[in-house]
Design a protein around this motif. Structure first.
Motif, mmCIF file in Angstrom:
data_model
loop_
_atom_site.group_PDB
_atom_site.id
_atom_site.type_symbol
_atom_site.label_atom_id
_atom_site.label_comp_id
_atom_site.label_asym_id
_atom_site.label_seq_id
_atom_site.Cartn_x
_atom_site.Cartn_y
_atom_site.Cartn_z
ATOM 1 N N ALA B 128 0.869 -1.169 0.000
ATOM 2 C CA ALA B 128 0.000 0.000 0.000
ATOM 3 C C ALA B 128 0.908 1.222 0.000
ATOM 4 C CB ALA B 128 -0.898 -0.006 1.237
ATOM 5 N N LEU B 129 0.720 2.085 -0.985
ATOM 6 C CA LEU B 129 1.606 3.244 -1.150
ATOM 7 C C LEU B 129 0.816 4.528 -0.992
ATOM 8 C CD1 LEU B 129 3.459 2.085 -4.425
ATOM 9 C CD2 LEU B 129 4.250 1.844 -2.072
ATOM 10 N N LEU B 130 1.481 5.532 -0.475
ATOM 11 C CA LEU B 130 0.871 6.861 -0.398
ATOM 12 C C LEU B 130 1.843 7.866 -1.018
ATOM 13 C CD1 LEU B 130 -1.423 8.684 0.602
ATOM 14 C CD2 LEU B 130 -0.170 8.950 2.746
ATOM 15 N N GLY B 131 1.385 8.499 -2.092
ATOM 16 C CA GLY B 131 2.176 9.568 -2.683
ATOM 17 C C GLY B 131 1.225 10.708 -2.938
ATOM 18 N N LYS B 132 1.097 11.074 -4.206
ATOM 19 C CA LYS B 132 0.097 12.093 -4.543
ATOM 20 C C LYS B 132 -1.300 11.522 -4.281
ATOM 21 C CE LYS B 132 2.485 15.099 -7.763
ATOM 22 N NZ LYS B 132 3.797 14.583 -8.112
ATOM 23 N N ARG B 133 -1.418 10.191 -4.372
ATOM 24 C CA ARG B 133 -2.689 9.530 -4.040
ATOM 25 C C ARG B 133 -2.353 8.161 -3.455
ATOM 26 N NH1 ARG B 133 -2.071 9.543 -9.544
ATOM 27 N NH2 ARG B 133 -1.846 7.487 -10.466
ATOM 28 N N GLU B 134 -3.395 7.532 -2.901
ATOM 29 C CA GLU B 134 -3.187 6.178 -2.374
ATOM 30 C C GLU B 134 -3.233 5.177 -3.517
ATOM 31 O OE1 GLU B 134 -5.663 6.766 1.715
ATOM 32 O OE2 GLU B 134 -5.380 4.714 1.004
ATOM 33 N N GLU B 135 -2.283 4.255 -3.498
ATOM 34 C CA GLU B 135 -2.248 3.231 -4.538
ATOM 35 C C GLU B 135 -1.779 1.935 -3.917
ATOM 36 O OE1 GLU B 135 -0.929 5.223 -8.666
ATOM 37 O OE2 GLU B 135 0.553 5.470 -7.068
ATOM 38 N N SER B 136 -1.933 0.846 -4.688
ATOM 39 C CA SER B 136 -1.269 -0.365 -4.242
ATOM 40 C C SER B 136 -0.522 -0.954 -5.433
ATOM 41 C CB SER B 136 -2.245 -1.352 -3.634
ATOM 42 O OG SER B 136 -3.064 -1.888 -4.624
ATOM 43 N N ARG B 137 0.561 -1.628 -5.125
ATOM 44 C CA ARG B 137 1.393 -2.219 -6.151
ATOM 45 C C ARG B 137 1.853 -3.588 -5.680
ATOM 46 N NH1 ARG B 137 -0.173 1.051 -8.999
ATOM 47 N NH2 ARG B 137 0.865 2.755 -10.071
ATOM 48 N N SER B 138 1.963 -4.511 -6.623
ATOM 49 C CA SER B 138 2.599 -5.774 -6.248
ATOM 50 C C SER B 138 4.075 -5.498 -6.002
ATOM 51 C CB SER B 138 2.440 -6.798 -7.371
ATOM 52 O OG SER B 138 3.246 -6.415 -8.476
ATOM 53 N N LEU B 139 4.666 -6.292 -5.139
ATOM 54 C CA LEU B 139 6.094 -6.147 -4.870
ATOM 55 C C LEU B 139 6.898 -6.338 -6.152
ATOM 56 C CD1 LEU B 139 8.527 -5.880 -2.930
ATOM 57 C CD2 LEU B 139 8.357 -8.340 -2.535
ATOM 58 N N SER B 140 6.491 -7.330 -6.957
ATOM 59 C CA SER B 140 7.213 -7.608 -8.218
ATOM 60 C C SER B 140 7.287 -6.357 -9.078
ATOM 61 C CB SER B 140 6.508 -8.692 -9.020
ATOM 62 O OG SER B 140 6.354 -9.849 -8.262
ATOM 63 N N ARG B 141 6.190 -5.652 -9.183
ATOM 64 C CA ARG B 141 6.163 -4.457 -10.009
ATOM 65 C C ARG B 141 6.976 -3.335 -9.359
ATOM 66 N NH1 ARG B 141 2.317 -0.648 -13.372
ATOM 67 N NH2 ARG B 141 3.316 1.245 -12.563
ATOM 68 N N TYR B 142 6.818 -3.185 -8.041
ATOM 69 C CA TYR B 142 7.533 -2.127 -7.317
ATOM 70 C C TYR B 142 9.034 -2.255 -7.507
ATOM 71 C CZ TYR B 142 8.794 0.817 -3.266
ATOM 72 O OH TYR B 142 9.320 1.780 -2.445
ATOM 73 N N LEU B 143 9.512 -3.500 -7.551
ATOM 74 C CA LEU B 143 10.961 -3.726 -7.672
ATOM 75 C C LEU B 143 11.459 -3.415 -9.081
ATOM 76 C CD1 LEU B 143 11.389 -7.077 -5.683
ATOM 77 C CD2 LEU B 143 12.144 -4.798 -4.991
ATOM 78 N N THR B 144 10.563 -3.453 -10.065
ATOM 79 C CA THR B 144 11.019 -3.311 -11.452
ATOM 80 C C THR B 144 10.637 -1.978 -12.090
ATOM 81 O OG1 THR B 144 9.073 -4.599 -12.046
ATOM 82 C CG2 THR B 144 11.167 -5.756 -11.989
ATOM 83 N N VAL B 145 9.756 -1.225 -11.475
ATOM 84 C CA VAL B 145 9.331 0.052 -12.058
ATOM 85 C C VAL B 145 9.791 1.191 -11.152
ATOM 86 C CG1 VAL B 145 7.354 1.435 -12.788
ATOM 87 C CG2 VAL B 145 7.328 -1.049 -13.120
ATOM 88 N N PRO B 146 10.876 1.869 -11.518
ATOM 89 C CA PRO B 146 11.427 2.922 -10.641
ATOM 90 C C PRO B 146 10.417 4.020 -10.314
ATOM 91 C CG PRO B 146 12.991 2.395 -12.383
ATOM 92 C CD PRO B 146 11.734 1.647 -12.701
ATOM 93 N N ALA B 147 9.536 4.332 -11.252
ATOM 94 C CA ALA B 147 8.581 5.421 -11.016
ATOM 95 C C ALA B 147 7.682 5.131 -9.814
ATOM 96 C CB ALA B 147 7.720 5.651 -12.258
#
Lengths: 168, 256
Positions: B128-147
């Motif tokens: 669960a991520l909080l930046g400009k908005r709340e989002e969720s990402r799989s760990l696999s994606r988080y590790l491979t997408v720097p943005a």
């Protein structure tokens, strides 16, 4: 010329409140040694040798891996907070008596980490001792005397003999 | 940005505006200390945000990112079906570091020697991520997408699957070394491919796949390769990986 620092905070070091000044990137190790706590040794400065181990809120940490600015008034305990020359803790006595000290450089960190172990696990087995001290390297003893020292201290502390030493 | 070096938020919501101004997150701080720190950069100390240590033990398991490895290991020790995660947390680094390294910090930093990633990949962890908005990402994606990692705060780690068992290996020369790679297998996949293999520290950062049985696991593992690391050649690391995979799959065969 007095050195000026960007930040100031009050730490509780060995039970005593002390106002310390530091820069944003200073580590707890740097601040402690500058404040006169040279019993906290500086080794690798990378969190790999453990000679700089202190208790932070009762938990053993590498003080070289803690930013001073993140301490925020929490309790810091060094080896001098565990016992003194006049009133040594059973651990300090045991290390001296059982050959757990040779050059002495790793000893403060070893004793702090051992103290944390015995607070949590009063009668640890050898594997538990090794695990608790897995972040504290020693190049002199080969470790067996250190394990013996911790075992002996644990026995002394829980044999019903009067407990000597400080302890914060 | 005003030249104040450290910020001490007490609520999660205070963090995103500070991130937008270019401040860096400070959890345990061990990863920051390994890097050259820009003396002008401000830090956001997350230790005062109680919500970042929250734990929810109903399924799916949810762990706060500010839990240290030591704290997280104590929590999962009491839960059934997370033995592999517990083992990874308890064998990582050393006692003194396990009292500082945090789950969120380790995921955010994601060094090749991380012990945490294999059990989290096996658990199909969602962040669960909080930046400009709340989002969720799989760990696999988080590790491979720097943005995904830019200007975001991990607020929870949600482990979608259990990670039972003891089939875990970390390639180290001595106990207190950082692992050159880690590998784990657990039986939490779908019916047609129940065995789940994860490898971390290999080429492409990680490998994560399912297989019907031990033989297929070994076949899929042929895709895994390694860069040179820690004085060891890619060929040596790959051979070591294949050997340890064989040993772990042999234990599956014995158990069945």
């Amino acid at each position: 010329m007095k050195q000026e620092f960007a930040m100031k905070d009050t730490f509780v070091i060995n039970g005593e409140r002390k106002t310390v000044e530091f820069d944003a990137a200073d580590t707890l190790l740097t601040v402690l040694r500058r404040a006169g706590h040279t019993e906290v040794h500086s080794g690798c400065d990378r969190g790999e040798c453990g000679v700089c181990t202190v208790l932070l809120s009762g938990k053993p940490v590498n003080s070289c891996q803690v930013f001073a600015a993140s301490v925020r008034g929490r309790a810091v305990t060094t080896v001098k907070g565990i016992g003194t020359l006049e009133n040594p803790h059973p651990l300090q006595k045991a290390f001296a008596e059982h050959g757990g000290i040779q050059c002495g450089f790793c000893t403060p960190g070893k004793i702090v980490a051992s103290y944390a172990l015995l607070e949590k696990t009063p009668n640890p087995g050898d594997e538990e001792i090794k695990r608790a001290l897995d972040g504290n390297l020693c190049r002199c003893t080969g470790y067996s005397q250190i394990i013996e020292s911790v075992r002996s201290a644990a026995e002394t502390m829980h044999s019903g003999e009067p407990e000597e030493g400080g302890g914060v | 940005m005003e030249k104040k070096k450290w910020f001490y938020p007490e609520q999660i919501e205070e963090v995103p505006p500070l991130l937008e101004q270019g401040a860096a997150l400070h959890a345990g701080g061990t990863a920051l200390l390994r890097r050259s720190i820009n003396p002008e950069r401000a830090f956001i100390d997350l230790q005062g945000i109680a919500a970042l240590k929250e734990v929810r033990t109903e399924t799916p398991l949810s762990l706060g990112p500010m839990l240290t490895y030591f704290e997280a290991a104590e929590i999962v020790e009491k839960l059934p079906d997370y033995a592999l995660l517990q083992r990874a947390l308890e064998t990582a680094a050393a006692t003194t570091l396990r009292n500082r390294i945090t789950l969120g910090g380790a995921v955010c930093d994601a060094p090749p020697w991380s012990d945490l990633m294999v059990p989290l990949l096996l658990a199909e962890t969602e962040l669960a991520l909080l930046g400009k908005r709340e989002e969720s990402r799989s760990l696999s994606r988080y590790l491979t997408v720097p943005a995904d990692r830019k200007e975001t705060l991990i607020t929870r780690l949600i482990l979608r699957k259990p990670v039972p068992g003891e089939l875990y290996f970390r390639m180290v020369r001595t106990h207190f070394d950082y692992p050159l790679f880690t590998l784990g297998i657990c039986r939490n996949g779908p019916e047609e491919a129940p065995f789940h293999l994860a490898v971390y520290g290999c080429r492409g950062r990680f490998f994560n796949d399912y297989a019907a049985g031990p033989a297929e696991l070994q076949q899929k593992a042929e895709e895994v390769s390694f860069p040179a690391r820690g004085g060891f050649s890619p060929e040596y690391l790959r051979e070591r990986f294949r050997t340890e995979l064989k040993r772990l799959t042999a234990r599956i065969d014995q158990a069945e």
